[in-house]
Scaffold this active site. Structure first.
Site, PDB file in Angstrom:
ATOM      1  N   ASP A 330      -8.738  -7.401   0.421  1.00 53.54           N
ATOM      2  CA  ASP A 330      -9.250  -7.541  -0.933  1.00 53.54           C
ATOM      3  C   ASP A 330     -10.366  -6.525  -1.177  1.00 53.54           C
ATOM      4  O   ASP A 330     -11.260  -6.350  -0.347  1.00 53.54           O
ATOM      5  CB  ASP A 330      -9.771  -8.970  -1.102  1.00 53.54           C
ATOM      6  CG  ASP A 330     -10.301  -9.240  -2.493  1.00 53.54           C
ATOM      7  OD1 ASP A 330      -9.509  -9.205  -3.448  1.00 53.54           O
ATOM      8  OD2 ASP A 330     -11.523  -9.498  -2.620  1.00 53.54           O
ATOM      9  N   GLU A 368      -6.094  -3.178  -1.085  1.00 54.49           N
ATOM     10  CA  GLU A 368      -6.280  -3.182  -2.531  1.00 54.49           C
ATOM     11  C   GLU A 368      -7.279  -2.057  -2.787  1.00 54.49           C
ATOM     12  O   GLU A 368      -8.475  -2.220  -2.530  1.00 54.49           O
ATOM     13  CB  GLU A 368      -6.830  -4.523  -3.010  1.00 54.49           C
ATOM     14  CG  GLU A 368      -6.968  -4.582  -4.517  1.00 54.49           C
ATOM     15  CD  GLU A 368      -7.601  -5.874  -5.011  1.00 54.49           C
ATOM     16  OE1 GLU A 368      -7.202  -6.362  -6.079  1.00 54.49           O
ATOM     17  OE2 GLU A 368      -8.512  -6.388  -4.328  1.00 54.49           O
TER      18      GLU A 368
END
Length: 674
Positions: A330, A368
């Site tokens: 993330d 990401e």
């Protein structure tokens, strides 16, 4: 209570030699109390030794199952970055299990303003770390190559909550996630990897609790090594992984190492803040404030060697002890920021450590590739062996199929694997993880049902969530299903690694909520009772086609180069007329139909992909006639007629319906002879 010196080698709680060794890193602490909970009573004893910045001790007679925490003594000096408060029971960052979920309580507050600490004891509200026996199980991993990978992103609770065939007592747990009905569905689809939203123990934070909501997605981590107790125990997690592996499905975890659930200076003191705030976080204003490149209040400092060690130890734990096959990081740009805050993907400590690690260099790594800090959007810049979420694919495909002007070149780039973004430094064509939808945003059904987000239920006056959705409310159900099929066909035909959002294959809707992070209810759960079996069958057919034709999933990029074996180019774009587009055609803002011939990459090895060819038509406009390239072709798929069997085309022209995709393949030798 007897406590011996122990040793600092292994951080956390390690059972051995008839007791448990405890070790905790804190560079700025003045003393550390180990708090053991025996027969409901808290007993405190100071860790007797310090080796460098690691405090340690050994308790004889203790074993797995014991519950513990820490209280750390030191200065309360926010202006210098120190927020020690021994009134707060702290979770061991290396805890392998928690006694209960972590839910906001006023006693968890660390400070009563910057001037003084909050003196309320937090022990009653805090979960305790649980001592766990070391594990070193053997794992039979599917080890699916990237070129054959189909990712299915799912919530560990929401996937099973409304499934009628999952036993009620198992729904929402690790056991329910890997129950036979869910496994059969994924196998029928052809999924090879399930990517789970965060499963590490997380904070149910203050704002949500006060608004009667909960942290459904789990992006507020506190116990990085421990499974979230709401979903099950470490043993249940390992059993789940074994079930997925037995079904040929890898397990990828969405992990959050860019921030913690402690928030900004007004947030609770749960673990890292009270252990050594100045070491774990990137601070501002001389130490008083927190750098917030993540939008969540704080940013972990992975340039600090002990913070980096914690993250690396954690990842190895999930691979070795828990059986995980890969990670999606993330806000991965944050993980590559140095002590000055700059993103430096070439020399970032974390990326370098990860790439050389003898355990982690063999698992799937997905970035990401952005955060909200300065210079944080870094799509295409991560080094091999990272794959990356490609939001350009998402937006480009949505705009083309919505009929936006001038999108034909964008479609071409995305179908060809986004080579202009990823083809450098020896990266393969599988570096791009292509997706139409993800947990963060509209579902596929909502993409064709709403023009604007509808997030009022989140309690933020509809201010949260993306505004640029490139969606379109289509009133006609037939138009909705046509658009969905066209989008899905484009995803599975494109070069790169496809990722499906759980529920898209059954027509799942969130009622227009494109940020369901707080919706632990039917809004956020998969609506199995309303499943569209026809759409599910269509997705399964697409996956079978992709698997059957290696030319659709190559590891080399295609650049329209001539192949030595047949003198043909590996990539040829065509107009419906059969002609190749010239500059004026690429710049035609009204063009809505594009065709492509794909062969094995000119620079690729001899193999199955080198011996076949496909021809695909993407028509976002009205019904049109398309001239086929020379040769005999088999119509393998028509998204406008999804149940039609494959058939050999004897005509040189095909009629392509509005909002549809057709895929042609070269006939087999047996068909040629017939």
């Amino acid at each position: 209570m007897q406590i011996l010196p122990g040793d600092p080698a292994e951080l956390g709680a390690t059972p051995r030699d008839g007791g448990v060794n405890f070790a905790l890193f804190s560079a700025h602490a003045e003393a550390v109390d180990l708090c053991l909970f025996l027969d409901g009573r808290e007993e405190r004893v100071a860790l007797p030794e310090r080796a460098g910045d690691v405090w340690h001790g050994f308790v004889p007679g203790l074993g797995p199952g014991a519950e513990y925490g820490f209280r750390v003594h030191g200065p309360w000096a926010p202006d210098l970055g120190h927020r020690f408060n021994p009134a707060k029971l702290l979770l061991d960052p290396y805890a392998r299990a928690l006694s209960k979920p972590l839910i906001w309580d006023a006693a968890l507050q660390g400070g009563a303003g910057p001037a003084r600490p909050d003196r309320r004891d937090s022990a009653a509200a805090m979960p305790r770390a649980v001592v766990c026996a070391p594990q070193n199980p053997h794992w039979e991993r599917p080890a699916t190559p990237w070129s054959e990978t189909i990712i299915y992103e799912a919530h560990p609770k929401g996937l099973s909550m409304l499934h009628a065939e999952v036993s009620p007592e198992l729904r929402g747990t690790f056991a329910g996630l890997a129950s036979p009905p869910i496994l059969r569905h994924l196998q029928d689809l052809g999924v090879t990897a399930i990517e789970l939203l965060p499963v590490c123990a997380f904070m149910n934070d203050r704002f949500l609790v006060e608004h009667g909501l909960s942290n459904y997605w789990g992006y507020q981590p506190v116990g990085f090594f421990a499974p979230e107790p709401r979903y099950g125990t470490p043993e249940a997690f390992r059993a789940m992984v074994r079930s997925f592996h037995s079904a040929g499905i890898e397990v990828i975890l969405d992990v959050v190492f860019n921030h913690s659930g402690e928030g900004d200076g007004q947030g609770p003191t749960l673990s890292l803040r009270g252990i050594d705030n100045a070491s774990y976080y990137r601070l501002a204003e001389g130490g008083r404030g927190y750098i917030n490149d993540t939008g969540t209040g704080n940013t972990l400092d992975l340039s600090h060697p002990m913070v980096l060690r914690m993250v690396m130890d954690c990842l190895r734990h999930w691979v070795v002890e828990m059986g995980v096959d890969g990670f999606r990081f993330d806000l991965a740009a944050t993980l590559a920021r140095d002590a000055t805050g700059a993103v430096n993907l070439g020399t970032a400590c974390f990326l370098a450590a990860l790439r050389q690690d003898p355990v982690l260099r063999h698992v799937k790594l997905i970035a990401e590739p952005w955060d909200i800090g300065p210079g944080g959007y870094r799509l295409g810049s991560f080094p091999h062996p990272f794959a990356e979420w490609n939001d350009r694919f998402r937006d480009g495909l949505r705009q083309f199929w919505r009929g936006d002007a001038g999108q034909m070149p964008e479609l071409a780039r995305r179908i060809a694997g986004s080579a202009e973004i990823f083809d450098h430094s020896g990266r393969p064509a599988t570096a791009s993880v292509n997706f139409l939808t993800a947990h963060d945003g509209f579902t596929l059904q909502d993409l064709v049902s709403y023009n604007e987000k509808r997030n009022e239920a989140n309690g933020e006056q509809n201010r949260d969530g993306h505004n640029a959705n490139f969606s379109q409310a289509l009133d006609d159900p037939a138009a909705q299903i046509a658009r969905k099929r066209a989008l899905l066909a484009s995803l599975l035909i494109a070069q790169g690694v496809p990722m499906l959002l759980a529920g898209d294959e059954i027509g799942n809707s969130q009622g227009g909520n494109n940020n369901a992070y707080a919706q632990d209810n039917p809004v956020g759960w998969i609506d199995w009772p309303a499943a569209d079996a026809g759409l599910t069958a269509f997705v399964a057919r697409l996956v079978r086609l992709r698997r059957a034709h290696p030319v659709l999933r190559q590891t080399r990029f295609l650049h329209a180069k001539i192949r030595a074996q047949d003198g043909k180019r590996d990539l040829i774009w065509r107009l419906p007329s059969g002609a190749e587009p010239g500059p004026q055609d690429w710049h035609n803002a009204q063009a809505q139909c594009l065709c492509v011939e794909i062969r094995g990459a000119a620079e690729g090895p001899e193999g199955a992909a080198a011996r076949e060819a496909v021809f695909a038509v993407f028509n976002a406009g009205p019904t049109t006639e398309v001239t086929l390239p020379e040769g005999r072709w088999t119509l393998a798929l028509d998204s406008a007629d999804p149940d039609a069997p494959e058939r050999i085309c004897h005509a040189s022209i095909t009629c392509v319906a509005a909002q549809s995709v057709q895929l042609f393949t070269r006939p087999t030798a047996q068909q040629e002879q017939a």
